[in-house]
Design an enzyme around this catalytic site. Structure first.
Site, PDB file in Angstrom:
ATOM      1  N   GLY A  29       0.795  -1.222   0.000  1.00  0.00           N
ATOM      2  CA  GLY A  29       0.000   0.000   0.000  1.00  0.00           C
ATOM      3  C   GLY A  29       0.825   1.268   0.000  1.00  0.00           C
ATOM      4  O   GLY A  29       0.294   2.349  -0.211  1.00  0.00           O
ATOM      5  N   CYS A 237     -27.140 -10.302 -16.426  1.00  0.00           N
ATOM      6  CA  CYS A 237     -26.578 -10.008 -17.741  1.00  0.00           C
ATOM      7  C   CYS A 237     -27.568 -10.453 -18.822  1.00  0.00           C
ATOM      8  O   CYS A 237     -28.072 -11.578 -18.795  1.00  0.00           O
ATOM      9  CB  CYS A 237     -25.240 -10.732 -17.927  1.00  0.00           C
ATOM     10  SG  CYS A 237     -24.564 -10.567 -19.590  1.00  0.00           S
ATOM     11  N   CYS A 240     -25.530 -13.351 -21.019  1.00  0.00           N
ATOM     12  CA  CYS A 240     -25.188 -14.670 -20.502  1.00  0.00           C
ATOM     13  C   CYS A 240     -25.974 -15.039 -19.250  1.00  0.00           C
ATOM     14  O   CYS A 240     -25.820 -16.138 -18.716  1.00  0.00           O
ATOM     15  CB  CYS A 240     -23.688 -14.764 -20.226  1.00  0.00           C
ATOM     16  SG  CYS A 240     -23.189 -13.866 -18.755  1.00  0.00           S
ATOM     17  N   CYS A 262     -22.319  -8.054 -19.084  1.00  0.00           N
ATOM     18  CA  CYS A 262     -21.114  -8.170 -18.282  1.00  0.00           C
ATOM     19  C   CYS A 262     -20.058  -7.213 -18.823  1.00  0.00           C
ATOM     20  O   CYS A 262     -19.858  -7.136 -20.031  1.00  0.00           O
ATOM     21  CB  CYS A 262     -20.530  -9.582 -18.379  1.00  0.00           C
ATOM     22  SG  CYS A 262     -21.549 -10.832 -17.648  1.00  0.00           S
ATOM     23  N   CYS A 268     -18.187 -13.252 -19.968  1.00  0.00           N
ATOM     24  CA  CYS A 268     -19.483 -13.350 -20.620  1.00  0.00           C
ATOM     25  C   CYS A 268     -19.424 -14.363 -21.768  1.00  0.00           C
ATOM     26  O   CYS A 268     -20.281 -15.239 -21.899  1.00  0.00           O
ATOM     27  CB  CYS A 268     -19.894 -11.981 -21.146  1.00  0.00           C
ATOM     28  SG  CYS A 268     -21.636 -11.815 -21.523  1.00  0.00           S
TER      29      CYS A 268
END
Lengths: 293, 256
Positions: A29, A237, A240, A262, A268
């Site tokens: 970080g 979606c 899909c 997606c 997808c």
């Protein structure tokens, strides 16, 4: 083979970047300054991510590049071509096949493995920047762990919108120490950051590299009475039928029709290949059959 | 009684010029100390040395911590000093925009110190902010407005609320009424006097306005060219000035 050194950058530069990456991994970080190079692309197009990828790639690697989850957008296509030309590495669109994945604004839906590396393109690495313009002051705040200001931003969100309206680049705290900007990924992806793969972040213009080793603790900041929520469009979606993936909203016409798909194109496509069909895809194939008959 | 703040031989030089030299005083809990003098007399330099904004060249600033021990804030580590300045200390700037975040709402400004010391409950932070806005006479309906939409007097009151929200024990004020018109000044002074008494605050007020110290300060310190030339109880110094410069200062005030 081309006349470029492997992966465009010279060996000394790659070494310098690798040192920054190692330092970043050692202090999860923490933003490590590095001598960012001019790249043959404009700032804002992923110069930081490209340099990190270049320093990470080996000839045996398979590279995947996504932009907002998609493999076929301008940014993704050009960076993929860039490394095909300068490094000659294999490229793929399948998440599972890739060993290095460079991404802009998304984490792939499929869980990543320990032998994979995810490289993020970062526009502004400093999470405190919009509240504290001075770099000297923000560095001091990081070193002294003075992160009260980050909550002032979230407070302002709730005061103005009634909820934490920050929906991307949502600040996270790493291993209880550094507050980090996860790059502009949607906050839906924040919980995924505790993953098996190594995550590297490169900011070219701002000349910063930071990193997360595997299984690092990543906590999204919030208030006790307004807890963090990984939100997405409340829909499945249309292509899909997936209900657990991050969705793009696509306006279809002027009549207000829209579809949700997606944002991860590979996810997808592989679901559709496996026989899953969303509402609009099913309707379209039914219509197709009717005209054929 | 032990002093809350013990200042010993504080000196600050700017190259060969004197900022302030050999300043000594004790400040007791609940006491308000005024520092007066003309522009360039070293008042602000001294205040900044005491508040940790400037490094004094010599001397000690001993502050009584919550455990009762006196600690030198000059040699204390920076994290400790910064922690002090957001909990036990407060600093009210002359210009409110130096002490406020102008692009953050009034509520956020007041809440910042609370969040800095670990408050993580939005409802409580907001409640506290609204309470404090009320205490400095800012309406609850303005809690989500930015300070840029406030008048000068309101900004100054907001700055005071933002500083006092964590219940500090020592407040540094640098010309808190500067740049405000007289009626607004009067209200602000009234408010400050009330808060100081009610919270039992100790304060150090730097000003060139003798009326301000007459109203607020228990004790007075007169500075000239970086030196303290006279100290004493406020009424005593103002009604019976001993040093030539203090006499000049007192006689320069326009009697209306």
């Amino acid at each position: 083979m081309s006349d470029y050194n492997f992966a465009y950058l010279d060996e000394q530069t790659k070494r310098m970047i690798r040192r920054a990456i190692l330092k970043g991994l050692a202090i999860p970080g923490y933003q490590v300054p590095f001598a960012s190079r001019e790249m043959p692309m404009p700032y804002g197009w992923g110069t930081g991510g490209v340099q990190v990828s270049a320093a990470t790639l080996t000839p045996e690697d398979t590279l995947k590049v996504i932009d907002q989850g998609a493999d076929d957008t301008t940014n993704a296509v050009s960076i993929r071509k860039f490394f095909e030309k300068t490094a000659g590495v294999a490229t793929t669109e399948e998440t599972a096949q890739a060993s290095v994945i460079q991404t802009r604004h998304r984490i792939p839906e499929e869980d990543l493995r320990e032998d994979q590396i995810l490289v993020y393109q970062v526009p502004i690495p400093e999470p405190l920047r919009f509240l504290e313009p001075s770099e000297i002051e923000t560095r001091k705040m990081h070193s002294l762990e003075e992160y009260g200001l980050m909550h002032v931003k979230l407070y302002e969100d709730i005061a103005k919108h009634g909820a934490i309206a920050t929906s991307y680049a949502y600040p996270v705290k790493i291993e209880g120490r550094y507050v980090m900007d996860p790059s502009p990924i949607p906050k839906f992806d924040n919980p995924k950051m505790e993953m098996a793969a190594i995550q590297l972040f490169g900011a070219g213009r701002e000349q910063r590299i930071y990193a997360l080793p595997p299984y690092c603790q990543v906590v999204s900041l919030d208030f006790e009475d307004y807890p963090f929520e990984a939100s997405k469009a409340d829909h499945a979606c249309d292509m899909c039928g997936a209900t657990n993936s991050y969705l793009d909203e696509v306006i279809m016409d002027d009549a207000g029709n829209r579809m949700f798909v997606c944002s991860d194109t590979d996810y997808c496509a592989s679901r559709r290949k496996a026989g899953h069909l969303g509402a609009q895809a099913a309707a379209a194939s039914a219509a197709l059959k009717e005209t054929a008959a | 009684m032990t002093p809350l703040l013990k200042v010993e031989n504080i000196s600050k030089f700017y190259g060969r010029r004197i900022g302030c030299k050999d300043v000594n005083f004790d400040l007791y809990p609940g006491e308000v100390m005024g520092i007066v003098g003309e522009s360039g007399s070293g008042k602000s330099t001294l205040l900044n040395c005491l508040a940790g904004h400037l490094d004094p060249d010599t001397g000690e600033v001993l502050f009584e911590m919550r455990d009762g021990a006196l600690r030198d804030t000059v040699t204390m580590s920076e994290p400790e000093r910064r922690m002090l300045s957001r909990t036990d200390w407060a600093f009210v700037h002359q210009h409110a925009r130096d002490g406020l975040r102008m692009n953050v709402s009034a509520g956020g400004n007041v809440g910042e110190r609370l969040m800095a010391v670990g408050a993580r409950h939005y409802g409580n932070i907001r409640e506290e902010a609204v309470d404090w806005l009320g205490r400095v006479e800012i309406s609850e309906t303005r809690v989500d407005d930015r300070p840029t939409q406030f008048s000068g007097g309101m900004q100054q009151r907001l700055q005071i609320a933002r500083n006092l929200v964590t219940g500090p024990r020592l407040v540094f004020m640098d010309e808190p009424t500067g740049g405000l018109d007289v009626s607004v000044q009067a209200r602000l002074l009234d408010l400050l006097r009330g808060l100081v008494r009610e919270m039992g605050l100790s304060a150090i007020i730097v000003t060139h306005d003798l009326a301000v110290v007459r109203l607020l300060a228990d004790r007075l310190m007169v500075m000239k060219d970086g030196y303290v030339v006279e100290t004493g109880l406020t009424d005593q110094v103002l009604d019976d000035p001993q040093h030539a410069y203090t006499q000049l200062l007192v006689s320069s005030v326009l009697q209306v």
